[in-house]
Design a protein around this motif. Structure first.
Motif, PDB file in Angstrom:
ATOM      1  N   PHE A  92      38.473 -15.559  52.164  1.00 28.28           N
ATOM      2  CA  PHE A  92      37.407 -15.073  51.316  1.00 28.28           C
ATOM      3  C   PHE A  92      37.957 -14.275  50.269  1.00 28.28           C
ATOM      4  N   LEU A  93      38.685 -13.178  50.579  1.00 30.01           N
ATOM      5  CA  LEU A  93      39.066 -12.307  49.184  1.00 30.01           C
ATOM      6  C   LEU A  93      39.888 -13.112  48.150  1.00 30.01           C
ATOM      7  N   THR A  94      40.935 -13.992  48.760  1.00 31.39           N
ATOM      8  CA  THR A  94      41.753 -14.587  47.773  1.00 31.39           C
ATOM      9  C   THR A  94      41.310 -15.795  46.897  1.00 31.39           C
ATOM     10  N   SER A  95      40.105 -16.469  47.631  1.00 36.45           N
ATOM     11  CA  SER A  95      39.711 -17.524  46.839  1.00 36.45           C
ATOM     12  C   SER A  95      38.144 -17.322  46.335  1.00 36.45           C
ATOM     13  N   ALA A  96      37.395 -16.864  47.225  1.00 39.23           N
ATOM     14  CA  ALA A  96      35.866 -16.422  46.664  1.00 39.23           C
ATOM     15  C   ALA A  96      35.663 -15.452  45.906  1.00 39.23           C
ATOM     16  N   VAL A  97      36.733 -14.445  45.842  1.00 37.64           N
ATOM     17  CA  VAL A  97      36.793 -13.126  44.751  1.00 37.64           C
ATOM     18  C   VAL A  97      37.794 -13.378  43.791  1.00 37.64           C
ATOM     19  N   VAL A  98      38.866 -13.394  44.308  1.00 31.75           N
ATOM     20  CA  VAL A  98      40.181 -13.239  42.981  1.00 31.75           C
ATOM     21  C   VAL A  98      40.277 -14.739  42.518  1.00 31.75           C
ATOM     22  N   ALA A  99      40.456 -15.618  42.944  1.00 33.75           N
ATOM     23  CA  ALA A  99      40.515 -16.980  42.295  1.00 33.75           C
ATOM     24  C   ALA A  99      39.251 -17.281  41.428  1.00 33.75           C
ATOM     25  N   THR A 100      38.185 -16.836  42.150  1.00 38.60           N
ATOM     26  CA  THR A 100      36.705 -17.286  41.564  1.00 38.60           C
ATOM     27  C   THR A 100      36.580 -16.469  40.372  1.00 38.60           C
ATOM     28  N   GLU A 101      36.975 -15.131  40.302  1.00 41.63           N
ATOM     29  CA  GLU A 101      37.021 -14.188  39.229  1.00 41.63           C
ATOM     30  C   GLU A 101      37.759 -14.477  37.925  1.00 41.63           C
ATOM     31  N   ALA A 102      39.035 -15.315  38.254  1.00 39.17           N
ATOM     32  CA  ALA A 102      40.097 -15.647  37.236  1.00 39.17           C
ATOM     33  C   ALA A 102      39.292 -16.918  36.672  1.00 39.17           C
ATOM     34  N   LEU A 103      38.761 -17.824  37.417  1.00 38.65           N
ATOM     35  CA  LEU A 103      38.170 -18.783  36.925  1.00 38.65           C
ATOM     36  C   LEU A 103      36.859 -18.731  36.106  1.00 38.65           C
ATOM     37  N   LEU A 104      36.104 -17.614  36.535  1.00 42.68           N
ATOM     38  CA  LEU A 104      35.012 -17.084  35.638  1.00 42.68           C
ATOM     39  C   LEU A 104      35.218 -16.830  34.343  1.00 42.68           C
ATOM     40  N   ALA A 105      36.602 -16.222  34.083  1.00 47.37           N
ATOM     41  CA  ALA A 105      37.127 -15.909  32.902  1.00 47.37           C
ATOM     42  C   ALA A 105      37.494 -17.195  31.917  1.00 47.37           C
ATOM     43  N   CYS A 106      37.362 -18.188  32.384  1.00 44.81           N
ATOM     44  CA  CYS A 106      38.099 -19.402  31.962  1.00 44.81           C
ATOM     45  C   CYS A 106      36.855 -20.416  31.827  1.00 44.81           C
ATOM     46  N   ASP A 107      37.274 -21.483  31.294  1.00 46.50           N
ATOM     47  CA  ASP A 107      36.163 -22.586  31.172  1.00 46.50           C
ATOM     48  C   ASP A 107      36.277 -23.648  31.921  1.00 46.50           C
ATOM     49  N   ALA A 108      36.008 -23.613  33.442  1.00 47.84           N
ATOM     50  CA  ALA A 108      36.415 -24.502  34.350  1.00 47.84           C
ATOM     51  C   ALA A 108      35.261 -24.780  35.287  1.00 47.84           C
ATOM     52  N   PRO A 109      34.053 -25.271  34.887  1.00 43.06           N
ATOM     53  CA  PRO A 109      32.955 -25.270  35.726  1.00 43.06           C
ATOM     54  C   PRO A 109      33.126 -26.219  36.874  1.00 43.06           C
ATOM     55  N   ASP A 110      34.001 -27.325  36.968  1.00 47.28           N
ATOM     56  CA  ASP A 110      34.323 -28.281  37.880  1.00 47.28           C
ATOM     57  C   ASP A 110      34.999 -27.673  38.955  1.00 47.28           C
ATOM     58  N   LEU A 111      35.940 -26.812  38.587  1.00 43.76           N
ATOM     59  CA  LEU A 111      36.772 -25.994  39.874  1.00 43.76           C
ATOM     60  C   LEU A 111      35.936 -24.832  40.439  1.00 43.76           C
ATOM     61  N   LEU A 112      35.145 -24.332  39.437  1.00 43.40           N
ATOM     62  CA  LEU A 112      34.174 -23.190  40.154  1.00 43.40           C
ATOM     63  C   LEU A 112      33.244 -23.767  40.848  1.00 43.40           C
ATOM     64  N   ALA A 113      32.705 -25.086  40.874  1.00 43.66           N
ATOM     65  CA  ALA A 113      31.724 -25.462  41.745  1.00 43.66           C
ATOM     66  C   ALA A 113      32.511 -26.098  43.034  1.00 43.66           C
ATOM     67  N   ASP A 114      33.777 -26.494  42.682  1.00 43.20           N
ATOM     68  CA  ASP A 114      34.650 -26.935  44.016  1.00 43.20           C
ATOM     69  C   ASP A 114      34.692 -25.676  44.939  1.00 43.20           C
ATOM     70  N   LEU A 115      35.192 -24.619  44.341  1.00 41.18           N
ATOM     71  CA  LEU A 115      35.364 -23.467  45.171  1.00 41.18           C
ATOM     72  C   LEU A 115      34.151 -22.844  45.690  1.00 41.18           C
ATOM     73  N   ALA A 116      32.908 -22.945  45.089  1.00 43.56           N
ATOM     74  CA  ALA A 116      31.943 -22.434  45.607  1.00 43.56           C
ATOM     75  C   ALA A 116      31.351 -23.225  46.588  1.00 43.56           C
ATOM     76  N   SER A 117      31.694 -24.608  46.851  1.00 41.21           N
ATOM     77  CA  SER A 117      31.186 -25.481  47.811  1.00 41.21           C
ATOM     78  C   SER A 117      31.990 -25.125  49.119  1.00 41.21           C
ATOM     79  N   GLY A 118      33.225 -24.645  48.766  1.00 45.26           N
ATOM     80  CA  GLY A 118      34.337 -24.404  50.098  1.00 45.26           C
ATOM     81  C   GLY A 118      35.183 -25.927  50.008  1.00 45.26           C
TER      82      GLY A 118
END
Length: 360
Positions: A92-118
């Protein structure tokens, strides 16, 4: 002047806590975590699936338009408290927080959706020990491919996508199957580290690495304090419960004055940690005084979590020294967390400038 933050838990946050605690009681009990820690597959994929499919927690910080929950860091902090209490081996910390926050600073909606869905698990390929704002290792970008070796990457063994910073200043998404992931010997058996080797791996440019990595590590450090709070709170509660039950000279051990004093001191430390952790989560939510709040929380959290786990181990006496009791997992997680996203000393140094209190 901004209003004072309300650091008390809301009804919604308490309801979230109860739901996560119930789920972890079913999917992540102590015997199961112990068994996994001693196996070759410490990650609990069934628990992660329940957290993501059943409750949508992988997308807690992801906006609704990208398939997430659109929640705040305060809710994520409550989840991390419960994951800390269960010393849960989930990313959770590494994927749902840290990796997700990095993606939120970029333009990658498809990857965000993949991580959000699990559906996919992501990890930022920066060593777990790196503090926000500190230098980190990068790989070489050459002819559209990535080359290099990165060590100390948390949860890389279970990741599907690696977010890799390169020497051209970019942050690249690399499919984990294109990398060689080699497990490292880790003190914390529930959050294993690995070495990631890239030898001509293709990467997709997501954006600038520096702002994305800084944002990700800052959120990781701030919310790590809530995990450390959960570790400390479990250690205190479990020790109190045990000392009430164990008898010596025909009376409960917890009735001895010397032990009462030790537990009272630990209780004060845990209460203070709760205030610091909640303040960091609230600051990440509002964006106000974030650097100071995160540095304060991490300046204090490590010593409390380690002290609580040490007291739990010592006051459980003989049974606490055995591998059959889970307290050693809490001590190892607490010790590993004390180095994660920067040491307490590093955060105190970072704090000195903003509060105009230079070290001697």
């Amino acid at each position: 002047m901004s209003a004072q933050p309300d650091l008390l838990y809301s009804e919604e946050e308490e309801a979230l806590r109860a739901a996560v605690r119930d789920l972890l009681a079913d999917h992540c009990d102590a015997p199961g975590v112990l068994a996994r820690a001693e196996s070759d597959s410490p990650h609990d994929r069934a628990a992660w699936k329940a957290l993501t499919d059943g409750m949508g927690l992988a997308g807690l910080l992801v906006p609704e338009e990208h398939g997430g929950q659109g929640a705040t860091h305060r809710e994520a902090a409550v989840v991390l408290e419960e994951l800390g209490r269960a010393v849960a081996p989930v990313p959770f910390l590494t994927s749902a927080v840290v990796a997700t926050e990095a993606l939120l600073a970029c333009d990658a909606p498809d990857l965000l959706a993949d991580l959000a869905s699990g559906r996919r698990i992501g990890t930022l390929a920066v060593a777990l020990s790196v503090a926000p704002g500190a230098a980190y290792k990068v790989v070489r970008h050459e002819d559209g491919t990535l080359h290099g070796e990165l060590t100390g990457i948390a949860d890389a063994a279970v990741a599907d996508v690696l977010l890799v910073p390169a020497d051209d200043g970019g942050l690249y998404a690399v499919d984990a199957s294109a990398a060689t992931v080699t497990p490292q010997v880790s003190l914390d058996l529930t959050r294993p580290l690995a070495t990631v080797t890239l030898d001509g791996a293709p990467g997709r440019l997501l954006g600038d690495a520096e702002p994305a990595v800084h944002r990700a590590l800052r959120a990781g450090a701030g919310l790590l304090a809530s995990e450390q709070l959960g570790l400390a709170d479990w250690s205190l509660a479990e020790t109190v419960r045990y000392l009430k039950e164990r008898k010596q000279f025909n009376r409960p051990v917890g009735g001895f004055q010397a032990l009462k004093h030790r537990l009272a001191q630990l209780w004060l430390e845990v209460v203070n940690l709760r205030a610091a952790a909640r303040n960091a989560a609230d600051a990440l939510t509002t964006g106000e005084d974030t650097q100071v709040a995160v540095a304060v929380a991490q300046s204090y959290a490590a010593s409390v979590a380690v002290h609580a786990a040490e007291e739990a181990l010592q006051l459980h006496a003989g049974i606490g020294m055995t591998w059959e009791h889970p307290v050693h997992l809490y001590l190892k997680r607490a010790k590993a967390d004390s180095l994660a996203y920067g040491t307490a000393g590093a955060h105190r140094t970072a704090l000195a400038g903003p509060v105009d209190l230079q070290a001697p």
